[in-house]
Motif scaffolding. Structure first.
Motif, PDB file in Angstrom:
ATOM      1  N   VAL A 120      46.267  44.485  36.815  1.00  0.00           N
ATOM      2  CA  VAL A 120      46.655  45.419  37.709  1.00  0.00           C
ATOM      3  C   VAL A 120      47.508  46.187  37.064  1.00  0.00           C
ATOM      4  CG1 VAL A 120      47.033  44.874  40.200  1.00  0.00           C
ATOM      5  CG2 VAL A 120      45.854  43.614  38.892  1.00  0.00           C
ATOM      6  N   GLY A 121      48.297  46.216  36.495  1.00  0.00           N
ATOM      7  CA  GLY A 121      49.291  46.704  36.128  1.00  0.00           C
ATOM      8  C   GLY A 121      48.901  48.876  35.018  1.00  0.00           C
ATOM      9  N   VAL A 122      47.558  48.167  34.195  1.00  0.00           N
ATOM     10  CA  VAL A 122      46.941  49.008  34.057  1.00  0.00           C
ATOM     11  C   VAL A 122      46.426  50.195  35.469  1.00  0.00           C
ATOM     12  CG1 VAL A 122      45.231  50.469  32.535  1.00  0.00           C
ATOM     13  CG2 VAL A 122      46.343  48.344  32.253  1.00  0.00           C
ATOM     14  N   PHE A 123      46.266  49.740  36.407  1.00  0.00           N
ATOM     15  CA  PHE A 123      45.583  50.114  37.468  1.00  0.00           C
ATOM     16  C   PHE A 123      46.982  50.680  38.026  1.00  0.00           C
ATOM     17  CE2 PHE A 123      44.281  49.631  42.546  1.00  0.00           C
ATOM     18  CZ  PHE A 123      43.156  50.643  41.426  1.00  0.00           C
ATOM     19  N   LEU A 124      47.638  50.045  38.658  1.00  0.00           N
ATOM     20  CA  LEU A 124      48.759  50.825  39.696  1.00  0.00           C
ATOM     21  C   LEU A 124      49.274  51.865  38.456  1.00  0.00           C
ATOM     22  CD1 LEU A 124      50.888  47.104  40.814  1.00  0.00           C
ATOM     23  CD2 LEU A 124      49.087  48.778  41.726  1.00  0.00           C
ATOM     24  N   SER A 170      47.761  53.692  36.243  1.00  0.00           N
ATOM     25  CA  SER A 170      47.250  54.794  36.256  1.00  0.00           C
ATOM     26  C   SER A 170      46.815  56.159  37.605  1.00  0.00           C
ATOM     27  CB  SER A 170      45.398  54.724  35.863  1.00  0.00           C
ATOM     28  OG  SER A 170      44.964  54.102  36.937  1.00  0.00           O
TER      29      SER A 170
END
Lengths: 412, 188
Positions: A134-138, A140
């Motif tokens: 989720v952190g990567v998604f946020l 990006s």
């Protein structure tokens, strides 16, 4: 040429290269697990001075790898230019680091350790991995809002040697001393807060500490190869290329390459500022002969350097050839020399220009053989010839070779 | 034949997963071994170790399945998964996959691969899971900002003496130490 790092794709093919990385990952995961890095309470214990496992494992790993790397580069087995040194983006790095610290103390893992934890079925590790995705998604999705900050305060391939103005050997010794100091403090704190008896540490660690310090002193003594050392190692092989004239490309090939949209060409003009201002090829950048090492560094971290042709030019070929040696010794790929230099270029493309006339009388080596009515730089027609007006014939010499070693870090 | 070999297989698996739990290695020994792996990686391939880069590519892969075409509008991910690119076709994905395998095999061999929840004594299971999830989200967000995590920056960048990597390493530890006292209920 140093034997390492290997060009894995050329040696084993893509599948073989991937297998090597899979094996490296396997041993990475294995050593993280035996070090206890799958257990969040052990990792978090570091921050309450109870158990300094994290500091001990991390700094031991750093100094072990560091000492072996700089021993290998010092002995000429490995080229420091070809290994990945993360470039410095100072402020995004520091802010990102501060954010990571928050995640560390709340979650009890970092990305690598959470993978090992999840792989050994620790439910908190699995939750951390899920949160990590989720952190990567946020990031990006929001990166576009702080793009300037994220790409700012860029210092390139900045090392501790550059910052502290010390030699590589001195930097290695400094890190060793800091690490050993940290081990000593960590053990004292464990005794104070973790209730460990002073004598519980393993005895062989003293031997290991003295061993690495001794190796650090060896690195300091043997030093690191200079550009001249590197050139001497490859001189016989590369002098042959110069003699065969397989790296001197004709003006016709250069113009064709510039006009080729598929090919990226970097032109470096090593002449004096005066000559450059009188005339230079459109798109050529003036660089100082004394600055070639910095130029090599800049070219080597260019991720597209494996698909780029770098062409050096002087009035004839003397200075360009010297610059070529510096870049080639530093392992910059695809470097060529403009055959006959700017003089040769002008003899073709400025033939009909009444304002560019040959000088009377003898001209020294590597000096301009033409007079210019004004200093127009690259505003001359001959500086940017229209390729379709010329019938160009040449023997093509450019062969693109990929750079050995990585073009990006493991975190992109 | 199949019925005959079945019980044998179960006992083998049972044995494998019920090995007695062994203690972790001495931290200095673990560190030396980890350092040798890091050196081997840099020496042979020129690349250091990494983990968070694998996360990015897994996320891009999942996004490509859920919302095809969306990546083409995300500047940060476009270079790893835009158009026809397969985000999993990359060496760092191999490394992270290897990490999972290596961690699993070591856990199995040392009797530490078992379903459990590790937490401090004063918090509930739910709190631990929620905090781990939130911590993971915050950590990788920071790792993307800093272009690497403890593996790619602190460990790998530190060993090759990158100035930025050392700044990042001190920022990570500094921030975790500074905050530790305020969240001590989570761990002590």
């Amino acid at each position: 040429m140093t034997p390492f790092p290997l060009d894995l794709a050329a040696l084993f093919g893509k599948a073989g290269m991937y297998l090597v990385f899979l094996l490296i990952g396997f041993f990475f995961g294995y050593t993280l697990e035996i070090s206890g890095f799958n257990k969040s309470t052990l990792l978090a214990g570091q921050f309450y001075f109870r158990d300094s496992r994290v500091i001990k494992v991390m700094f031991t790993a750093i100094i072990t790898a560091m000492v072996l790397i700089f021993l290998a580069t010092g002995l000429g087995l490995l080229d420091y230019n070809l290994i990945w040194v993360p470039p410095t983006y100072l402020w995004p790095g520091i802010v990102g680091g501060l954010i990571m610290g928050v995640g560390f103390i709340l979650g009890g893992f970092c990305p690598g350790t959470s993978l090992v934890s999840a792989a050994t079925f620790k439910l908190d590790g699995i939750a951390f991995v899920a949160g990590g995705l989720v952190g990567v998604f946020l990031f990006s999705e929001t990166e576009k809002f702080y793009d300037a900050f994220f790409n700012g305060s860029y210092y390139g391939r900045l090392t501790l040697m550059d910052v502290l103005h010390i030699s590589t050997g001195q930097a290695v010794l400094l890190v060793l001393i800091v690490a050993l100091g940290l081990f000593w403090v960590a053990e004292k704190l464990e005794q104070l807060y973790g209730g460990k008896a002073p004598s519980t540490g393993s005895k062989p660690r003293y031997a290991a500490w003295f061993g690495t310090l001794a190796l650090g002193l060896v690195i300091l003594t043997i030093g690191q190869p200079t550009n001249a050392d590197k050139w001497n190692r490859i001189a016989s092989e590369k002098e042959a290329l110069l003699k065969e004239r397989s790296v001197q490309i004709s003006p016709a090939e250069l113009l064709t390459s510039i006009a080729d949209d598929q090919l990226r060409v970097i032109m470096l003009d090593v002449r004096s500022e005066r000559d450059y201002n009188l005339f230079h090829i459109h798109g050529a950048r003036r660089v100082d002969m004394n600055n070639m090492l910095a130029i090599a560094e800049e070219l080597l971290i260019d991720p597209k350097i494996g698909e780029t042709v770098t062409v050096l030019m002087s009035n004839d070929e003397v200075a360009a050839t010297e610059a070529w040696k510096v870049l080639v010794a530093e392992e910059v790929p695809n470097v060529y020399i403009l055959e006959g230099g700017i003089n040769e270029w002008l003899s073709i493309f400025a033939m009909d220009d009444p304002n560019i006339t040959p000088k009377d009388g003898p001209v020294g080596e590597d000096e301009l053989r033409y007079n210019f009515s004004v200093a127009l730089g690259d505003k001359w027609e001959a500086a940017d010839p229209f390729i379709h007006e010329w019938e160009l014939e040449f023997e093509p010499k450019i062969k693109l070779e990929k750079k050995r070693g990585p073009t990006a870090g493991g975190c992109g | 034949m199949t019925t005959a070999s079945q019980p044998e297989k179960t006992t083998f698996l049972k044995k494998l997963f019920n090995r007695p739990e062994q203690e972790y290695a001495d931290p200095y020994l673990g560190g030396i071994l980890l350092g040798l792996v890091l050196f081997a990686s840099l020496f042979i391939t020129g690349s250091g170790l990494g983990a968070s880069g694998g996360y990015s590519r897994y996320v891009a892969f999942i996004e490509d399945i859920i919302a095809p075409g969306h990546i083409d509008q995300v500047p940060y991910l476009i270079h790893i998964a835009g158009g026809e690119l397969n985000p999993l076709d990359n060496w760092i994905v191999m490394v992270t996959t290897g990490v999972l395998l290596g961690g699993f095999v070591s856990g199995l061999l040392h009797g530490r691969a078992r379903i459990e929840l590790i937490k401090g004594p004063r918090i509930s299971n739910t709190t631990r899971l929620v905090m781990a999830f939130i911590g993971g989200t915050i950590f990788t967000f920071g790792a993307r900002m800093a272009r690497g995590c403890t593996s790619g920056q602190a460990l790998s960048g530190g060993a090759v003496l990158s100035a930025g990597s050392w700044a990042i390493a001190f920022a990570i530890f500094g921030s975790a130490y500074a905050l530790a006292y305020f969240v001590r209920k989570l761990w002590l």
